[in-house]
Design an enzyme around this catalytic site. Structure first.
Site, PDB file in Angstrom:
ATOM      1  N   ASP A 157      42.693 105.035  38.647  1.00  0.00           N
ATOM      2  CA  ASP A 157      42.715 106.091  39.665  1.00  0.00           C
ATOM      3  C   ASP A 157      43.658 105.623  40.778  1.00  0.00           C
ATOM      4  O   ASP A 157      43.346 104.701  41.515  1.00  0.00           O
ATOM      5  CB  ASP A 157      41.291 106.302  40.192  1.00  0.00           C
ATOM      6  CG  ASP A 157      41.215 107.336  41.323  1.00  0.00           C
ATOM      7  OD1 ASP A 157      42.270 107.857  41.746  1.00  0.00           O
ATOM      8  OD2 ASP A 157      40.093 107.619  41.780  1.00  0.00           O
ATOM      9  N   TRP A 160      34.657 106.009  45.316  1.00  0.00           N
ATOM     10  CA  TRP A 160      35.348 106.745  44.253  1.00  0.00           C
ATOM     11  C   TRP A 160      35.094 106.112  42.908  1.00  0.00           C
ATOM     12  O   TRP A 160      34.852 106.822  41.916  1.00  0.00           O
ATOM     13  CB  TRP A 160      36.840 106.868  44.555  1.00  0.00           C
ATOM     14  CG  TRP A 160      37.096 107.651  45.807  1.00  0.00           C
ATOM     15  CD1 TRP A 160      37.680 107.199  46.952  1.00  0.00           C
ATOM     16  CD2 TRP A 160      36.746 109.026  46.065  1.00  0.00           C
ATOM     17  NE1 TRP A 160      37.725 108.202  47.895  1.00  0.00           N
ATOM     18  CE2 TRP A 160      37.155 109.325  47.380  1.00  0.00           C
ATOM     19  CE3 TRP A 160      36.124 110.017  45.306  1.00  0.00           C
ATOM     20  CZ2 TRP A 160      36.972 110.589  47.952  1.00  0.00           C
ATOM     21  CZ3 TRP A 160      35.933 111.277  45.875  1.00  0.00           C
ATOM     22  CH2 TRP A 160      36.352 111.555  47.179  1.00  0.00           C
ATOM     23  N   LYS A 182      46.815 112.919  48.729  1.00  0.00           N
ATOM     24  CA  LYS A 182      46.888 111.725  49.566  1.00  0.00           C
ATOM     25  C   LYS A 182      48.349 111.319  49.773  1.00  0.00           C
ATOM     26  O   LYS A 182      48.797 111.140  50.883  1.00  0.00           O
ATOM     27  CB  LYS A 182      46.109 110.561  48.938  1.00  0.00           C
ATOM     28  CG  LYS A 182      44.687 110.898  48.496  1.00  0.00           C
ATOM     29  CD  LYS A 182      43.716 110.947  49.644  1.00  0.00           C
ATOM     30  CE  LYS A 182      42.369 111.571  49.319  1.00  0.00           C
ATOM     31  NZ  LYS A 182      41.669 111.122  48.133  1.00  0.00           N
TER      32      LYS A 182
HETATM   33  C1  LIG Z   1      40.372 111.405  47.367  1.00  0.00           C
HETATM   34  C2  LIG Z   1      40.123 110.559  46.187  1.00  0.00           C
HETATM   35  C3  LIG Z   1      39.521 111.057  45.010  1.00  0.00           C
HETATM   36  C4  LIG Z   1      39.001 112.478  44.899  1.00  0.00           C
HETATM   37  O1  LIG Z   1      40.019 113.363  44.740  1.00  0.00           O
HETATM   38  P1  LIG Z   1      39.750 114.938  44.545  1.00  0.00           P
HETATM   39  O2  LIG Z   1      41.123 115.430  44.222  1.00  0.00           O
HETATM   40  O3  LIG Z   1      39.199 115.449  45.837  1.00  0.00           O
HETATM   41  O4  LIG Z   1      38.802 115.110  43.435  1.00  0.00           O
HETATM   42  C5  LIG Z   1      39.370 110.214  43.943  1.00  0.00           C
HETATM   43  N1  LIG Z   1      39.771 108.940  44.001  1.00  0.00           N
HETATM   44  C6  LIG Z   1      40.352 108.415  45.109  1.00  0.00           C
HETATM   45  C7  LIG Z   1      40.797 106.991  45.099  1.00  0.00           C
HETATM   46  C8  LIG Z   1      40.545 109.209  46.228  1.00  0.00           C
HETATM   47  O5  LIG Z   1      41.115 108.689  47.328  1.00  0.00           O
END
Ligand SMILES: *Cc1c(COP(=O)(O)O)cnc(C)c1O
Length: 358
Positions: free
Chosen positions: A168, A101, A192
């Site tokens: 993030d 990511w 998540k």
């Molecule tokens: C799943 C995830 C993403 C991507 O998220 P989307 O909503 O599918 O774009 C980005 N960063 C992390 C840490 C993730 O676990």
């Protein structure tokens, strides 16, 4: 049979949230309409959105200098919106590479300015969190990924720096308290630890915005959404409603501090088993282990048993344990909503497998 959802995302939600969401899908409050069909301008939904925006900040302890948005386009759109809004041509943003990511985030910066990767754990298969790297004083911001969903590593403390941190937090949002003063901006895809897929939480300090010279397309400008209270266009009504229900559930559990204690206890049960069971080994460094995503593999000599153990788990209602496609092995995602009973069930299967096979 009771099934336990160990998938990495979209992921488990509290049972009570799913029940409330189901009711609202039939009839929302006393409106006599489904939440799926109401106007985003209705006073009922405006109240939901306002409560969700303020509760997100309240749970984490962000003050009035921050704004909360519920956007679309996933966390992945934040990979480019962040530099587009915060970084001018010729300026440098610093990133730490802790896995897939962060890599995807790094890739987008070059469309807008310079990127410097300060540290990477790629050399050891992303099994640890780099520490002690220097942060250039002229960096516009430092981007981190607080929890690495795929490799199961997590920052247990954040770097001490005056450079604003953009983080993030997709896979550990609301799982623990965070030092809000360090963050200029955080973002998280809902699916998540916060809600169903379809919305992305962004909390951003307002004074960072409006400083770059480039023209930003209207929909991609954070200020557009701030000025319209996160309703410039139709927001994702249902994902925001379910995210609000989940945030209220977190508050009922005692907030993020109580969540952290529960998450520590849950993760310890699983890591203790991985460390003591002769059939399994953990893949990430102990001090950097994630409390949310727990990757492990068969121990040396037992690799051939992987498929059999996955089958046993699936037959016993442990769903989604298969490791990420490029990593293999197992990954148990044990987000906020995973009850300890689910982890105890998994640990019980690991124990009895060892009795038979080790
Ligand atoms: C799943 C995830 C993403 C991507 O998220 P989307 O909503 O599918 O774009 C980005 N960063 C992390 C840490 C993730 O676990």
């Amino acid at each position: 049979m009771k099934k336990y959802n160990f998938f990495a995302g979209p992921a488990i939600l509290p049972q009570s949230v799913i029940e409330q969401a189901s009711k609202a899908a039939l009839s929302f409050g006393d409106m006599g309409l489904s939440i799926l069909e109401i106007s985003h301008r209705s006073k009922e939904f405006v109240a939901v959105l306002e409560e969700a925006r303020s509760l997100a900040k309240e749970l984490l302890g962000f003050g009035d200098d921050y704004e909360t948005l519920f956007l679309q386009g996933g966390a992945s759109s934040q990979f480019f919106m962040t530099p587009m809004n915060l970084l001018d041509e010729g300026e440098t943003a610093c990133y730490v590479d802790t896995g897939n990511w962060s890599n995807k985030a790094i890739k987008e910066v070059k469309h807008f300015g310079n990127v410097e990767v300060l540290a990477s754990s790629k050399d050891e298969g992303y099994t640890y969190i780099p520490k002690g790297f220097d942060i250039p004083s002229d960096a516009k911001y430092l981007h981190l990924t607080s929890n690495n969903t795929i490799f199961g590593t997590q920052y247990h403390s954040f770097p001490d720096t005056d450079i604003p941190i953009v983080c993030d937090m997709s896979s550990d949002i609301f799982s623990r308290p965070i030092p809000t003063e360090k963050f200029a901006m955080i973002y998280a895809g809902a699916q998540k630890n916060m809600g169903p897929a379809g919305t992305t939480l962004v909390i951003i300090r307002k004074d960072l915005l409006g400083k770059v010279k480039r023209e930003i397309p209207t929909m991609l400008d954070y200020n557009t959404h701030i000025k319209k209270d996160s309703s410039f266009n139709t927001p994702p009504v249902f994902p925001i409603y379910v995210s609000l229900l989940t945030m209220k559930w977190v508050k009922e559990q005692g907030g993020v501090a109580a969540m952290e204690l529960i998450n520590e206890e849950k993760a310890a049960v699983l890591y203790d088993e991985i460390d003591s069971n002769p059939l399994f080994v953990g893949t990430s460094r102990k001090e950097d282990r994630s409390l949310m995503n727990v990757p492990f593999v068969m121990a040396k000599g037992y690799e051939a048993l992987e498929a059999e153990f996955l089958d046993i788990c699936a037959n016993e209602g442990i769903m989604g344990l298969k490791g990420y496609r490029t990593v293999g092995g197992f990954r148990a995602s044990i987000y906020n909503a995973m009850p300890i009973e689910g982890i105890e069930k998994l640990v019980g299967l690991m124990k009895s497998f060892a009795v038979r096979k080790a």
